[in-house]
Scaffold this motif. Sequence first.
Motif, PDB file in Angstrom:
ATOM      1  N   GLY A  86       0.827  -1.202   0.000  1.00 42.22           N
ATOM      2  CA  GLY A  86       0.000   0.000   0.000  1.00 42.22           C
ATOM      3  C   GLY A  86       0.861   1.251   0.000  1.00 42.22           C
ATOM      4  O   GLY A  86       1.927   1.307   0.612  1.00 42.22           O
ATOM      5  N   GLU A 222      -7.330   3.529  -5.568  1.00 46.03           N
ATOM      6  CA  GLU A 222      -8.658   3.406  -4.980  1.00 46.03           C
ATOM      7  C   GLU A 222      -9.508   4.603  -5.378  1.00 46.03           C
ATOM      8  O   GLU A 222      -9.093   5.747  -5.244  1.00 46.03           O
ATOM      9  CB  GLU A 222      -8.565   3.297  -3.456  1.00 46.03           C
ATOM     10  N   ALA A 267      -5.194   6.426  -1.942  1.00 44.02           N
ATOM     11  CA  ALA A 267      -4.509   5.179  -1.611  1.00 44.02           C
ATOM     12  C   ALA A 267      -4.301   4.379  -2.887  1.00 44.02           C
ATOM     13  O   ALA A 267      -5.202   4.268  -3.723  1.00 44.02           O
ATOM     14  CB  ALA A 267      -5.317   4.372  -0.606  1.00 44.02           C
ATOM     15  N   ALA A 269      -2.303   0.737  -4.673  1.00 46.45           N
ATOM     16  CA  ALA A 269      -1.754  -0.599  -4.446  1.00 46.45           C
ATOM     17  C   ALA A 269      -0.613  -0.822  -5.428  1.00 46.45           C
ATOM     18  O   ALA A 269      -0.810  -0.724  -6.645  1.00 46.45           O
ATOM     19  CB  ALA A 269      -2.830  -1.663  -4.621  1.00 46.45           C
TER      20      ALA A 269
END
Length: 378
Positions: A86, A222, A267, A269
């Motif tokens: 993350g 996100e 956010a 990934a």
Amino acid sequence: MKRNQWNLLAVAIMGAALLAAGLAWLGMRGRLETGESHRAGLVQELPRTTITTHGLKVVVLGKALQAQAGIRTQTLLPARYRGQAGAYGLILDPRPLLALRASYAAALGQLGVARAAATTSQREYERLRFLNRGDQNVSIKTVQAAQGAYQSDQARLAAALASVANLQQTAITQWGSVLEHWALGNTTGPLAHLFNGQDALLLVTLPAGLILPSAPPVIHVESGGSAASDIDARLVSASPQSDPSIQGETYFYLMPARQARIGMRLAVAIPLDKPTVQGAVVPASAVLWYADQAWVYLQTGADRFVRHRVSTQAPVPGGWFETDPGPGQQVVTQGAQLLLSQELLAPSASTETGEGAEEHKDQKDSGSHGADKDQDND
């Protein structure tokens, strides 16, 4: 004679009273039996819980109550997962790039003017100098004035060249060579989508200590909605900039603007170069939070549900990747909160099973044997 009549009347009244009392008692008994039967039926219909060997409670819920409560389940399907980390991204303001491009265009314009003036003054100086050497038709003073104008134009040309070079170096220092080429190059490149609002420029900062051999070409951002609507961002280049609030390697990514706004923190990934793991995707609708931990309810029988803890350390589109529970297990996707409430609010209906039940049975048997022994002694 009258006395006998009064005696008969008294006996009749007492008989009627006894008959009425008997009928009333029979009616009350019938109502009590009916009420007991009704309550027994309700107890059978109510959810029951039982203690498992691991200290968790199994919620027992019949098919009828499952339908009334809207309980829905889903079979977990096999899935594969590769590790990811993350990170956070910052939507950058593209106006500094636009201002840099405008300054560069102005510097190029000044360079063109300076180059043209220097070329003209050089030709004029050479012409006058030739005339002065030949027939002396031009005075030396005129030649010197032309030489001074030429030298001034050469100085302005050098300054214009330095200004252009400085802007190029500034662009590379602040934005890297790729964005420098986009900003100072052709307007029909990818930066055109950034300037017209179709794309957004994302500065991604990796967690401190995470060093990648190469930046992933695609990362997942996100969107703020469901995991299935996450946005893919494409790598632009490594970034010479740093996020003052986060320490770590930085990279530029380009993503569709959609609902992105300048200054937003998102956010992301980051896929890692790790072996693929087999497991299942637990739907986001199945996860509930209790005591600062994530849980799901697994259906272990036609009428039995057990609470199971999940990690939520591996977010994927649609939910979280988990190795336990695994593929083939039934997970509750609707009504899990109701099952949790029943588990927490109905401890009195619990009965022990497994090791706890055996221990309780042994204690009970030993107690009964002790009582029999006392009776024998008596």
